[in-house]
Design a protein around this motif. Structure first.
Motif, PDB file in Angstrom:
ATOM      1  N   MET A  37       0.816  -1.221   0.000  1.00  0.00           N
ATOM      2  CA  MET A  37       0.000   0.000   0.000  1.00  0.00           C
ATOM      3  C   MET A  37       0.848   1.267   0.000  1.00  0.00           C
ATOM      4  N   MET A  50      -2.244 -12.735  -3.650  1.00  0.00           N
ATOM      5  CA  MET A  50      -3.300 -12.556  -2.656  1.00  0.00           C
ATOM      6  C   MET A  50      -4.636 -12.401  -3.363  1.00  0.00           C
ATOM      7  N   ASN A  52      -7.804 -12.044  -1.404  1.00  0.00           N
ATOM      8  CA  ASN A  52      -8.892 -11.682  -0.496  1.00  0.00           C
ATOM      9  C   ASN A  52      -9.376 -10.254  -0.755  1.00  0.00           C
ATOM     10  N   VAL A  53     -10.458  -9.917  -0.118  1.00  0.00           N
ATOM     11  CA  VAL A  53     -11.167  -8.665  -0.412  1.00  0.00           C
ATOM     12  C   VAL A  53     -10.320  -7.420  -0.149  1.00  0.00           C
ATOM     13  N   ASN A  54      -9.322  -7.532   0.740  1.00  0.00           N
ATOM     14  CA  ASN A  54      -8.507  -6.355   1.052  1.00  0.00           C
ATOM     15  C   ASN A  54      -7.610  -5.933  -0.108  1.00  0.00           C
ATOM     16  N   ALA A  57      -9.099  -2.906  -1.598  1.00  0.00           N
ATOM     17  CA  ALA A  57      -8.865  -1.674  -0.832  1.00  0.00           C
ATOM     18  C   ALA A  57      -7.460  -1.143  -1.078  1.00  0.00           C
ATOM     19  N   VAL A  58      -6.484  -2.040  -1.123  1.00  0.00           N
ATOM     20  CA  VAL A  58      -5.099  -1.610  -1.338  1.00  0.00           C
ATOM     21  C   VAL A  58      -4.912  -1.089  -2.769  1.00  0.00           C
ATOM     22  N   ALA A  60      -7.182   0.284  -4.613  1.00  0.00           N
ATOM     23  CA  ALA A  60      -7.855   1.590  -4.687  1.00  0.00           C
ATOM     24  C   ALA A  60      -6.987   2.655  -4.033  1.00  0.00           C
ATOM     25  N   LEU A  61      -6.426   2.294  -2.895  1.00  0.00           N
ATOM     26  CA  LEU A  61      -5.591   3.247  -2.146  1.00  0.00           C
ATOM     27  C   LEU A  61      -4.353   3.635  -2.960  1.00  0.00           C
ATOM     28  N   ALA A  62      -3.729   2.644  -3.574  1.00  0.00           N
ATOM     29  CA  ALA A  62      -2.503   2.904  -4.334  1.00  0.00           C
ATOM     30  C   ALA A  62      -2.811   3.433  -5.737  1.00  0.00           C
ATOM     31  N   ASP A  63      -4.076   3.335  -6.154  1.00  0.00           N
ATOM     32  CA  ASP A  63      -4.506   3.758  -7.488  1.00  0.00           C
ATOM     33  C   ASP A  63      -3.720   3.046  -8.588  1.00  0.00           C
ATOM     34  N   LYS A  82     -16.134  -6.535  -4.904  1.00  0.00           N
ATOM     35  CA  LYS A  82     -15.623  -5.210  -4.548  1.00  0.00           C
ATOM     36  C   LYS A  82     -14.909  -4.561  -5.736  1.00  0.00           C
ATOM     37  N   GLN A  86     -15.951  -1.002  -7.078  1.00  0.00           N
ATOM     38  CA  GLN A  86     -15.018   0.122  -6.972  1.00  0.00           C
ATOM     39  C   GLN A  86     -14.287   0.434  -8.273  1.00  0.00           C
TER      40      GLN A  86
ATOM     41  N   LYS B  27      -9.924   9.731   1.184  1.00  0.00           N
ATOM     42  CA  LYS B  27      -9.208   9.888  -0.084  1.00  0.00           C
ATOM     43  C   LYS B  27     -10.062  10.650  -1.101  1.00  0.00           C
ATOM     44  N   ARG B  41      -1.976  10.123  -0.717  1.00  0.00           N
ATOM     45  CA  ARG B  41      -1.478   8.754  -0.546  1.00  0.00           C
ATOM     46  C   ARG B  41      -1.010   8.524   0.885  1.00  0.00           C
ATOM     47  N   TYR B  48      -5.558   3.822   6.633  1.00  0.00           N
ATOM     48  CA  TYR B  48      -5.886   2.407   6.398  1.00  0.00           C
ATOM     49  C   TYR B  48      -5.191   1.519   7.422  1.00  0.00           C
TER      50      TYR B  48
END
Lengths: 110, 141
Positions: A37, A50, A52-54, A57-58, A60-63, A82, A86, B27, B41, B48
């Motif tokens: 991330m 990996m 799983n659902v996370n 999220a990662v 999306a966070l890192a784009d 997800k 998303q 965000k 970021r 998070y």
């Protein structure tokens, strides 16, 4: 190189495709989400095992431009759900993370 | 600091499925404000990691984000068990997370170190049996 370009050239299977025309500007390999991330480059392809659902999220966070599940891994149903919700492009390959990264590197350099 | 905006989120405890919703909300809000992507970021990573910690260790909590003109302050508050040894908890690689959490790609003892790394200031206050408050400041260049 666009996401669609990678899908065609590596080739990659598609679990969810959000923006086929998005440029891919690098890559990152990693499975430890806390590590990924902070380090995966925005606009890059993230190669991981990996599922799983996370992961959504990662990503999306890192784009990231796309997530590539390597080694024949398929997304857990909540991850796919997800990714669709998303708008995260989720791809797959039977290649190892290394082999996929080598091909990705060749394509992006070219 | 003159606050422009304050955002607050409830972080649910239990499983990690919903972790990331608060950071995702922040965000989006910061993007609308037109902040620099690198600042967004850093805030997102801090949020998070904090969310994950609250879900794993404290059965949830609250996240408050104060967006000022010069910096962004994140305050994470929980009423969990508290941290017995904060210095130890800050060490990279130290973890008390369950194997089930590690299988998901977290719990490698990187949460607090990551939060420290990606913030400009960080303060951890914890009282055993009462809860923990983590405050992080990220400066806007």
């Amino acid at each position: 190189m666009t996401v669609q370009g990678l899908i065609d050239a590596i080739p990659l299977s598609v679990f969810h495709l959000d923006d086929p025309d998005r440029p891919v500007e690098g890559g990152y390999c990693g499975d430890l989400l806390s590590w990924v991330m902070g380090r995966a480059p925005a606009g890059g392809a993230w190669l991981t095992i990996m599922s799983n659902v996370n992961v959504a999220a990662v990503a999306a966070l890192a784009d990231t431009a796309c997530v590539v599940l390597a080694e024949g891994v398929t997304p857990d149903p909540p991850l796919l759900e997800k990714a669709r919700a998303q708008g995260i492009t989720l791809l797959g390959t039977d290649l190892s993370v290394y082999d996929c990264a080598v091909r990705l590197g060749g394509l992006i350099e070219a | 600091m003159d606050d422009c905006i304050t955002l607050t989120y409830a972080v649910e405890g239990g499983d990690l499925t919903h972790a990331g919703e608060a950071s995702s909300g922040v965000k989006q809000a910061l993007r609308k404000l037109g902040l620099d992507p690198s600042v967004i970021r850093r805030v997102s990573v801090c949020m998070y990691e904090g969310e994950i910690n609250m879900v794993i260790h404290a059965n949830g909590g609250t996240a408050r984000v104060d967006v000022g003109l010069d910096d962004i302050t994140i305050t994470l508050t929980d009423t969990g068990p508290g941290i017995p040894d904060i210095e130890k908890a800050m060490q990279a690689g130290f973890t008390t997370a369950a194997d089930s959490v590690r299988d998901l790609g977290f719990g490698a003892g990187m949460g607090l170190p990551n939060m420290k790394k990606y913030s400009d200031e960080m303060k951890v206050e914890s009282v055993l049996g009462v809860g923990t408050t983590v405050t992080m400041v990220i400066r806007i260049e």
